[in-house]
Design a protein around this motif. Structure first.
Motif, PDB file in Angstrom:
ATOM      1  N   GLU A 171       0.862  -1.174   0.000  1.00 29.90           N
ATOM      2  CA  GLU A 171       0.000   0.000   0.000  1.00 29.90           C
ATOM      3  C   GLU A 171       0.896   1.221   0.000  1.00 29.90           C
ATOM      4  N   VAL A 172       0.518   2.236  -0.731  1.00 25.00           N
ATOM      5  CA  VAL A 172       1.328   3.442  -0.816  1.00 25.00           C
ATOM      6  C   VAL A 172       0.785   4.486   0.149  1.00 25.00           C
ATOM      7  N   ILE A 173       1.637   4.986   1.022  1.00 23.79           N
ATOM      8  CA  ILE A 173       1.269   6.068   1.929  1.00 23.79           C
ATOM      9  C   ILE A 173       1.830   7.358   1.357  1.00 23.79           C
ATOM     10  N   THR A 174       0.936   8.223   0.907  1.00 27.37           N
ATOM     11  CA  THR A 174       1.330   9.492   0.300  1.00 27.37           C
ATOM     12  C   THR A 174       1.450  10.572   1.377  1.00 27.37           C
ATOM     13  N   GLU A 175       1.836  11.752   0.956  1.00 22.06           N
ATOM     14  CA  GLU A 175       1.968  12.875   1.888  1.00 22.06           C
ATOM     15  C   GLU A 175       0.630  13.168   2.567  1.00 22.06           C
ATOM     16  N   ALA A 176      -0.465  13.157   1.777  1.00 19.22           N
ATOM     17  CA  ALA A 176      -1.782  13.447   2.342  1.00 19.22           C
ATOM     18  C   ALA A 176      -2.181  12.403   3.382  1.00 19.22           C
ATOM     19  N   LYS A 177      -1.910  11.116   3.080  1.00 25.06           N
ATOM     20  CA  LYS A 177      -2.232  10.057   4.031  1.00 25.06           C
ATOM     21  C   LYS A 177      -1.376  10.182   5.285  1.00 25.06           C
ATOM     22  N   ALA A 178      -0.111  10.522   5.108  1.00 26.67           N
ATOM     23  CA  ALA A 178       0.790  10.661   6.250  1.00 26.67           C
ATOM     24  C   ALA A 178       0.332  11.786   7.170  1.00 26.67           C
ATOM     25  N   LEU A 179      -0.093  12.906   6.588  1.00 25.42           N
ATOM     26  CA  LEU A 179      -0.600  14.024   7.394  1.00 25.42           C
ATOM     27  C   LEU A 179      -1.782  13.586   8.237  1.00 25.42           C
ATOM     28  N   SER A 180      -2.684  12.822   7.616  1.00 24.08           N
ATOM     29  CA  SER A 180      -3.865  12.331   8.326  1.00 24.08           C
ATOM     30  C   SER A 180      -3.480  11.370   9.450  1.00 24.08           C
ATOM     31  N   ALA A 182      -0.572  11.220  11.017  1.00 18.76           N
ATOM     32  CA  ALA A 182       0.273  11.853  12.023  1.00 18.76           C
ATOM     33  C   ALA A 182      -0.507  12.778  12.952  1.00 18.76           C
ATOM     34  N   GLN A 183      -1.682  13.231  12.501  1.00 12.28           N
ATOM     35  CA  GLN A 183      -2.482  14.140  13.312  1.00 12.28           C
ATOM     36  C   GLN A 183      -2.864  13.482  14.635  1.00 12.28           C
ATOM     37  N   GLY A 184      -2.554  14.157  15.726  1.00  8.93           N
ATOM     38  CA  GLY A 184      -2.894  13.638  17.045  1.00  8.93           C
ATOM     39  C   GLY A 184      -1.998  12.499  17.490  1.00  8.93           C
ATOM     40  N   ASN A 185      -0.935  12.234  16.729  1.00  9.98           N
ATOM     41  CA  ASN A 185      -0.053  11.120  17.075  1.00  9.98           C
ATOM     42  C   ASN A 185       1.399  11.576  17.187  1.00  9.98           C
ATOM     43  N   SER A 186       1.578  12.874  17.413  1.00  5.84           N
ATOM     44  CA  SER A 186       2.915  13.430  17.481  1.00  5.84           C
ATOM     45  C   SER A 186       3.696  12.794  18.631  1.00  5.84           C
ATOM     46  N   GLY A 187       4.909  12.344  18.322  1.00  6.90           N
ATOM     47  CA  GLY A 187       5.741  11.713  19.326  1.00  6.90           C
ATOM     48  C   GLY A 187       5.391  10.265  19.595  1.00  6.90           C
ATOM     49  N   GLY A 188       4.430   9.738  18.869  1.00  6.05           N
ATOM     50  CA  GLY A 188       4.015   8.360  19.068  1.00  6.05           C
ATOM     51  C   GLY A 188       4.589   7.442  18.020  1.00  6.05           C
ATOM     52  N   GLN A 189       3.871   6.360  17.736  1.00  8.08           N
ATOM     53  CA  GLN A 189       4.345   5.420  16.732  1.00  8.08           C
ATOM     54  C   GLN A 189       3.176   4.889  15.906  1.00  8.08           C
ATOM     55  N   PHE A 206       6.311  12.207   8.794  1.00 10.42           N
ATOM     56  CA  PHE A 206       6.449  11.427  10.026  1.00 10.42           C
ATOM     57  C   PHE A 206       7.657  11.887  10.843  1.00 10.42           C
ATOM     58  N   GLN A 207       8.744  12.230  10.136  1.00 10.79           N
ATOM     59  CA  GLN A 207       9.956  12.674  10.823  1.00 10.79           C
ATOM     60  C   GLN A 207       9.716  14.000  11.546  1.00 10.79           C
ATOM     61  N   LYS A 208       9.036  14.928  10.840  1.00 10.48           N
ATOM     62  CA  LYS A 208       8.764  16.240  11.443  1.00 10.48           C
ATOM     63  C   LYS A 208       7.807  16.120  12.625  1.00 10.48           C
ATOM     64  N   ALA A 209       6.892  15.168  12.557  1.00 13.66           N
ATOM     65  CA  ALA A 209       5.920  14.959  13.641  1.00 13.66           C
ATOM     66  C   ALA A 209       6.500  14.080  14.743  1.00 13.66           C
ATOM     67  N   ASN A 210       7.771  13.652  14.562  1.00 15.28           N
ATOM     68  CA  ASN A 210       8.427  12.759  15.539  1.00 15.28           C
ATOM     69  C   ASN A 210       7.631  11.482  15.752  1.00 15.28           C
ATOM     70  N   VAL A 211       7.100  10.950  14.654  1.00 15.91           N
ATOM     71  CA  VAL A 211       6.342   9.715  14.700  1.00 15.91           C
ATOM     72  C   VAL A 211       7.238   8.572  14.248  1.00 15.91           C
ATOM     73  N   LYS A 212       7.337   7.551  15.074  1.00 14.81           N
ATOM     74  CA  LYS A 212       8.151   6.389  14.746  1.00 14.81           C
ATOM     75  C   LYS A 212       7.309   5.413  13.926  1.00 14.81           C
ATOM     76  N   VAL A 213       7.809   5.008  12.763  1.00 15.24           N
ATOM     77  CA  VAL A 213       7.105   4.078  11.881  1.00 15.24           C
ATOM     78  C   VAL A 213       7.681   2.684  12.066  1.00 15.24           C
ATOM     79  N   ILE A 214       6.830   1.750  12.461  1.00 15.22           N
ATOM     80  CA  ILE A 214       7.255   0.371  12.702  1.00 15.22           C
ATOM     81  C   ILE A 214       6.625  -0.535  11.663  1.00 15.22           C
ATOM     82  N   THR A 215       7.436  -1.337  10.983  1.00 16.01           N
ATOM     83  CA  THR A 215       6.948  -2.278   9.977  1.00 16.01           C
ATOM     84  C   THR A 215       6.744  -3.645  10.612  1.00 16.01           C
ATOM     85  N   GLU A 216       5.571  -4.215  10.395  1.00  8.45           N
ATOM     86  CA  GLU A 216       5.261  -5.544  10.953  1.00  8.45           C
ATOM     87  C   GLU A 216       6.162  -6.621  10.331  1.00  8.45           C
TER      88      GLU A 216
END
Length: 216
Positions: A171-180, A182-189, A206-216
């Motif tokens: 699945e492709v996560i675009t900039e628009a999807k990433a913004l959605s 990351a909202q309310g998840n700053s500093g989370g994962q 994700f980097q600017k929002a300090n969101v850690k991305v974990i791949t299953e």
């Protein structure tokens, strides 16, 4: 049944038929698809690369929903010379061009079939400036991020993510999807399935929002 109720029934049936037609008609479409692929050209033209869990729909679907984020990817099955020139110049001259421009602005995954370029049938036969100009337009599309592929190339890539394989469908996560996301998840994962594709702009979000991305 009154005449008025008959008329309302006819209108209701007509609306439903038009809605179903707008969803496109490509053999192999599931009734409850995991996602949609927008085909610029004829959806039947990609029937030999259809994945059983995705619905391949035509430009009518985009005209109806006007939401490019509805589609996992865009496959350009066929372009006219006018459309090729318009898109390379960034002109949304018709619905197909508008959809492609929309997908580009949203960092969408866009594939252009080599067989969909009408001037390529003259490859090796002519080398005049007009042909070279069209080839420059193709290179411009590639610079924008549109991938030039063959049908066999798409089939090989799609096979990696079909049911029964150890890898899930990408699945492709675009900039628009990433913004959605990351909202309310700053500093989370955020946990994403294996095979998910992050566009460069999505990674920046994700980097600017300090969101850690974990791949299953």
């Amino acid at each position: 049944m009154s005449d008025l109720s008959r008329e309302e029934l006819v209108k209701m049936i007509t609306r439903e038929v038009m809605r179903l037609m707008s969803e496109g008609d490509c053999s192999g479409n599931p009734e409850n698809p995991d996602g949609y692929v927008l085909v610029i050209g004829d959806p039947a033209g990609v029937k030999d690369i259809v994945e059983p869990n995705l619905a391949y729909v035509g430009i009518e679907d985009y005209e109806t929903h006007k939401d490019i984020l509805r589609y996992r990817s865009v496959i350009i099955e066929r372009l006219t010379l006018t459309q090729l020139v318009d898109i390379s110049a960034g002109r949304a001259a018709d619905h197909s061009c508008a959809a492609i421009v929309d997908a580009l602005l949203n960092d969408g995954d866009i594939r252009l079939l080599e067989s969909g370029l009408p001037h390529r049938k003259y490859k090796g036969k002519v080398k005049n400036p007009f042909y070279q100009k069209l080839e420059q337009d193709v290179k411009q599309l590639q610079m924008y991020g549109i991938k030039l592929v063959s049908k066999s190339g798409i089939k090989k890539e799609s096979a990696k993510f079909r049911p029964g394989n150890s890898r899930v469908k990408a699945e492709v996560i675009t900039e628009a999807k990433a913004l959605s996301m990351a909202q309310g998840n700053s500093g989370g994962q955020i946990i994403i399935p294996s095979g998910t594709i992050l566009t460069p702009s999505a990674k920046d979000i994700f980097q600017k929002a300090n969101v850690k991305v974990i791949t299953e």
